[in-house]
Structures are given as C-alpha cells and as structure tokens.
Scaffold this motif. Structure first.
Motif, PDB file in Angstrom:
ATOM      1  N   LEU A 108      -1.349   3.619  -1.086  1.00 45.22           N
ATOM      2  CA  LEU A 108      -1.786   2.907  -2.285  1.00 45.22           C
ATOM      3  C   LEU A 108      -0.590   2.546  -3.147  1.00 45.22           C
ATOM      4  O   LEU A 108       0.388   3.282  -3.229  1.00 45.22           O
ATOM      5  CB  LEU A 108      -2.735   3.792  -3.098  1.00 45.22           C
ATOM      6  CG  LEU A 108      -4.062   4.095  -2.419  1.00 45.22           C
ATOM      7  CD1 LEU A 108      -4.696   5.336  -3.039  1.00 45.22           C
ATOM      8  CD2 LEU A 108      -5.004   2.906  -2.521  1.00 45.22           C
TER       9      LEU A 108
ATOM     10  N   ASN B 194      -2.753  -1.906  -7.923  1.00 48.95           N
ATOM     11  CA  ASN B 194      -4.180  -2.165  -7.673  1.00 48.95           C
ATOM     12  C   ASN B 194      -4.477  -3.580  -7.199  1.00 48.95           C
ATOM     13  O   ASN B 194      -5.285  -3.781  -6.299  1.00 48.95           O
ATOM     14  CB  ASN B 194      -5.007  -1.930  -8.946  1.00 48.95           C
ATOM     15  CG  ASN B 194      -5.234  -0.447  -9.198  1.00 48.95           C
ATOM     16  OD1 ASN B 194      -4.701   0.382  -8.473  1.00 48.95           O
ATOM     17  ND2 ASN B 194      -6.008  -0.135 -10.213  1.00 48.95           N
TER      18      ASN B 194
ATOM     19  N   MET C  41      -8.631   8.756  -9.538  1.00 50.25           N
ATOM     20  CA  MET C  41      -7.721   7.717  -9.073  1.00 50.25           C
ATOM     21  C   MET C  41      -8.503   6.441  -8.761  1.00 50.25           C
ATOM     22  O   MET C  41      -9.009   6.249  -7.654  1.00 50.25           O
ATOM     23  CB  MET C  41      -6.992   8.221  -7.825  1.00 50.25           C
ATOM     24  CG  MET C  41      -5.703   7.490  -7.556  1.00 50.25           C
ATOM     25  SD  MET C  41      -4.873   8.209  -6.137  1.00 50.25           S
ATOM     26  CE  MET C  41      -4.345   9.786  -6.822  1.00 50.25           C
ATOM     27  N   THR C  42      -8.641   5.568  -9.763  1.00 52.79           N
ATOM     28  CA  THR C  42      -9.524   4.413  -9.569  1.00 52.79           C
ATOM     29  C   THR C  42      -8.960   3.438  -8.552  1.00 52.79           C
ATOM     30  O   THR C  42      -9.703   2.727  -7.903  1.00 52.79           O
ATOM     31  CB  THR C  42      -9.774   3.676 -10.903  1.00 52.79           C
ATOM     32  OG1 THR C  42      -8.507   3.170 -11.351  1.00 52.79           O
ATOM     33  CG2 THR C  42     -10.345   4.599 -11.959  1.00 52.79           C
ATOM     34  N   GLY C  43      -7.644   3.394  -8.406  1.00 49.18           N
ATOM     35  CA  GLY C  43      -7.066   2.510  -7.399  1.00 49.18           C
ATOM     36  C   GLY C  43      -7.622   2.821  -6.025  1.00 49.18           C
ATOM     37  O   GLY C  43      -8.048   1.925  -5.299  1.00 49.18           O
ATOM     38  N   GLU C  44      -7.666   4.110  -5.698  1.00 47.37           N
ATOM     39  CA  GLU C  44      -8.160   4.493  -4.390  1.00 47.37           C
ATOM     40  C   GLU C  44      -9.655   4.195  -4.250  1.00 47.37           C
ATOM     41  O   GLU C  44     -10.094   3.685  -3.218  1.00 47.37           O
ATOM     42  CB  GLU C  44      -7.898   5.980  -4.146  1.00 47.37           C
ATOM     43  CG  GLU C  44      -8.406   6.414  -2.793  1.00 47.37           C
ATOM     44  CD  GLU C  44      -8.037   7.839  -2.443  1.00 47.37           C
ATOM     45  OE1 GLU C  44      -7.775   8.624  -3.366  1.00 47.37           O
ATOM     46  OE2 GLU C  44      -8.015   8.150  -1.248  1.00 47.37           O
TER      47      GLU C  44
END
Lengths: 314, 314
Positions: free
Chosen positions: A87, A90, B1-4
């Motif tokens: 990751l 975003n 972890m909002t990206g994930e």
C-alpha cells in the motif's frame, strides 16, 4: 550481479523437485491428480521494473502481463492469480485496483487472494504476483532445442526498450513505443497453439540475445541469431532506424515479452500457417547447431557478441 | 487503515470466483480436475513483520511458517512454495538461503520457483511467499460457525507478542518467548486432523480477539471468549503473570499462528482425544450463540471489549 548468482546457487539444491525445473525455467510445472499446473511468481519494483511516473493502471497491467507471459511460454491457460501488494498513496492504490480489474477481465483471469502490507516511509513500492495456469498438453521447457532446429520469435523486438528511452526523454515521443514498455502483451493464444509443436519455448524478458544464450546453455546446443532477420516495428524504425547498431539495441533491450521458440525444420511451414491464423508475426531469426553458446550474424557477416547481451537481473 | 480497506473493497468485485472466498479467508481453494488446491500468499516487510536485527535464518523460517499456517488452518498438506525475494547484503542473503532450506526440509516442502529482485538503496526488505497445498477432504472456512458451537484454540496464546517485547528490551530476556516470535510453528498435523471435524477454522495471526471477531462476523453469530480460559505458557506467566491485564495483552498481541476453531458441542470429547494424540493443547475458550459480534468475560465477570482487539493490518 554475484549476489543474485550466489543466492540462486544456494537455493538450487532446495529445488530438487522435478516441478521446479531447477529454477531455470519460466515457471514450475506441478502434476497433481490429473492436472498439470503451471505456476510462476514475478515481482515489479518501482524504479527498477517500472518508472515512478508510470500510470498506476499501466503498472497493474504490467504486473499481470509479465506473469501471464511466463504462462504463455509454457503453453498454459491462466486460471487465477494471488497478489502481494504494498500500500502507498490512496489515490494511486485506487487507480491501480481499477487498472488491475480491467486487466484481469481482459485476460479472463480470477483474483484468488494475496496479501497487502504497509511499508516504512521511503521504501520503493514492491509488487508481487503469482499466476496459476493449467496446461492441457505438453509443457515446453527452455532445454529442448536440438541441433538442426530453427528459431522463431513472435511479434517485434526492441519496442519496449525504445519505449523506455522515449519515457526517459532520450527519444522523441512515440505513443506506440511507450505503450509497448508499459503494456506488454502476453502471447497466450500463440503459446497455447505453439506448445505442442515446439522443441523449446521461453519468453523474451531480459533481451533477445541473453535469453537465446540461456536457451542454448540449457539445451546444450549452439544458437545462431541473424540480426538482419530480427523483426522491427515501423515505430522502432522511425525512432532508431534499422542499421546494425539499432538492431543490436533491439536485440539486447529486454522487456519484449515475446515468445522465443525452436521447432524442427519440417515444422517451419506449420509455424507460418499459425502466424496467419493468430494474426501475429512469427519470424525465423536463426537456427541451432551442434556446439555451445550464442553466435551472431548480420545477413552473411559474422559479428562478435556485444559485451552486454541484455539484463542480468533475474 | 482506511487505505487498505478502500483497496480491498476495490479488489473484492474482482475476486468473484468461488475459489477466492471473497478474499475473506486465509487461503484460496481451487478445484481443478479432481484436485483441491489451497493457495495462499503472505508477505513479510522488514521493520513491520520482523525486526531488522532478527537473524536471517529466523526470518526465512517465519516467511515459510506464516504461509504454512494458512494451509494448516484449511486442513491442507503443503506441496510447494514460490518465493519473491529482495536481494540485499550478500552475507544476509546466504544465511537466509541456508535457513530457508532447513525450514523447507523440516516441513517437507519443495521450492518450486519465484523471483529475485534488487531494490533501490534505503528500501526496506520485502519478502513474499506463495504456498501451494492440497486438501484431501473438506476445506473449513471462517464462516461456518453455528450458534451452540464451542470455540477452541491450539497451543498457548500471547507468547509471540511477549517475545517481541523481549526482543525490543521491554521485558527481561526469555529465549522461549523470543523463539515464539521468531519461529512460529504452523499447526499442520492438527489442521489436517481437525479439518473434517470443525464448523470453521482459521489461524490466529493478528490477535485472538480480532480474529475471533472476524470469525463471528463471517459466520453471522456472536462469539463469547472467556479470558480466564485463554491458555498461557509458563514462560508467559513468568514474564507477565496471569492477571486480567496480562490475559488481555495475550489475547490482543497477535503473531500466535495457532488454530482457532469451532465444533458442535458433541464433538468436544473428540477434540480432547485429538489433543492427546497430537500432544498439543486444544483448549476450550468460548462458545458461539445467536447474535452478532464478540463478547468477552473473565470467569463469571462480563468485560467491556478493549479498544484495540489486535492488529488491523492485513
């Protein structure tokens, strides 16, 4: 790169299973039950295998395509993939996922699973993909070339290398060449059709000459390549011409993801017919003979091997 | 972890194949020609999943063990692995290869293939492994728990988390705890033996409580865990005691790589017999009921859930 050679030498005894093919082929071939599985794992590292400015959709395509190219070289139809994803930003991640989805749909491949990890700041992005394929027939290796075989390559050679130079600003803009660097086309249909015909097959990822040299070494024959026959695209000719130096550039540039294969001479006509059927050039570029190593000529003229045959990385 | 979470949400529609199990299980299950393949891919990142000072032999062991743990949770026997390896320091690489070989031999697993890459300076080392297993019987998922089932966990919980604190100098030296962090034991024999008996099974990698909560969510039931029953090792008790706070630490620490599984109550005696046979504690730690979410108690006392149930990374 002696670190890599040492490391691979340490690993080779661990790969004693026949399926591993001595870690010297494009993929592993695992017979389980009545199924012939073909498995490959290739990684992309930001700044090494793609440019940091490459669009994430193209990086996603490339991650899938370079792995499918290994399956193509073994005549296998792709079944599914597992992805190891680092990751980062975003927006980049989202665009990557979109592009990856589009690429999976295009090739009819399922995402089976994988892992996502966060990485410490400053770490180059590292992406890994395992592709699982199934072969219905024989799975060609790199090591089956026999003296007398003729060598063919699919498509055109050198475009991706020229495309990289375009993207670095070293050559004038050319969308066709840039696209060949960013979006290689795995030759899946050709690989499946050719697998039952060939003595040996591999994909050209590190450079035509270095990959041909590896095929010669694995097969215990000498392979002669005629530079004059190496197929060049119109875009390549426009950018670099087709003099001997340009042809040498093409044959050592890498990232082609075309198929290099050998067939007995009596099958050359079948290969020509297949090229028509597939609408893909399959060009005779050389021949194998008794001996060792790689020979290079340009038309009638024998050439010394260039110092650099291609990429030495794995 | 909002990206994930965002990234996984984008990928989920791509994983429409039943084999992918919605990307919500430990592994993919691929039925191909009479063979039931179980496939998993897990990565280790230096400084995230292991300490930069960890011995390379232990990192190699861990890379293999965490993937085999996923196969164990699905009742699959390992067949082979493909490794994605980032080259670094030569001595480290050589020691890693030695350790990896020893670990492969210990578990009877073949190295099938993979890729090696060089990385730009300053990049944390990133290692990926794909493990291929074969299941002879049913492959338990996370989502099969039914109200009335009893919950068990293998081995002891919290040792690896305490071991990490030992290695960081936050707890007094303990070889036993450090070894549990560096050399997790995949419960392969237990997984194979339990697979036909369980309603659901997974491995505990991110923390007992968070993994139990995921199992409850996947199954659409409520899972109650009794902290007083969570099995602790002597080494853990010596380091941290067994008061409620220590038990909460253990249940949220992660890196246990033990098996968490549910069985109908009438099979509890069979599980106990299996524990004797395997010489591995299988401890009843809770039960499932109609409802949703996770419940926590300590003996008779109901506890609020701690803010942090475990690691949120994938």
């Amino acid at each position: 790169m002696t670190g890599e050679s040492d490391f691979l030498a340490s690993l080779r005894p661990l790969a004693a299973a026949a399926a591993a093919r001595g870690l010297a082929d494009d993929a592993a071939v695992l017979e389980l039950g009545g199924t012939r599985l073909v498995l490959t794992h290739d990684m992309l590292v930001e700044g090494v295998h793609y440019l940091p400015a490459d669009p994430p959709e193209d990086v996603a395509w490339k991650l899938l395509a370079v792995n499918l190219s290994d399956l193509a070289a073994k005549g296998a139809a792709p079944v599914g993939v597992l992805m190891g994803y680092m990751l980062g930003d975003n927006a980049w991640d989202r665009a990557f996922a979109d592009g990856f989805g589009a690429a999976l749909r295009k090739f009819g491949v399922a995402l089976l699973g994988g892992d996502t990890v966060a990485a410490p700041a400053g770490t180059a992005r590292v992406l890994g993909l395992t592709a699982v394929g199934e072969a219905k027939g024989p799975v060609p290796s790199r090591s089956g070339v026999r003296a007398g075989d003729v060598l063919f390559v699919s498509g055109t050679i050198g475009d991706a290398g020229a495309g990289l130079r375009v993207l670095k600003g070293e050559l004038p803009a050319s969308e066709a060449l840039a696209a060949r660097y960013r979006r290689p086309e795995p030759r899946l249909a050709a690989g499946e059709a050719l697998a039952p015909l060939v003595s040996a097959m591999m994909d050209v990822s590190d450079g035509l000459l270095i990959d041909a040299a590896r095929m010669a070494a694995a097969s215990g024959v000498r392979i002669g390549i005629d530079l004059a026959r190496v197929p060049l695209s119109d875009a390549f000719r426009t950018a670099l011409g087709d003099a001997q130096g340009a042809r040498l550039d093409a044959a050592t540039a890498g990232d082609d993801y075309e198929l290099l294969f050998a067939v007995p001479p009596e099958r050359a006509a079948t290969v020509a017919a297949l090229a028509d059927l597939l609408d893909l050039p399959l060009t005779r570029i050389g021949a194998a003979s008794a001996g060792r190593g790689l020979g290079l000529s340009d038309g009638g003229e024998t050439l010394p091997l260039p110092e650099r045959l291609g990429w030495e990385h794995g």
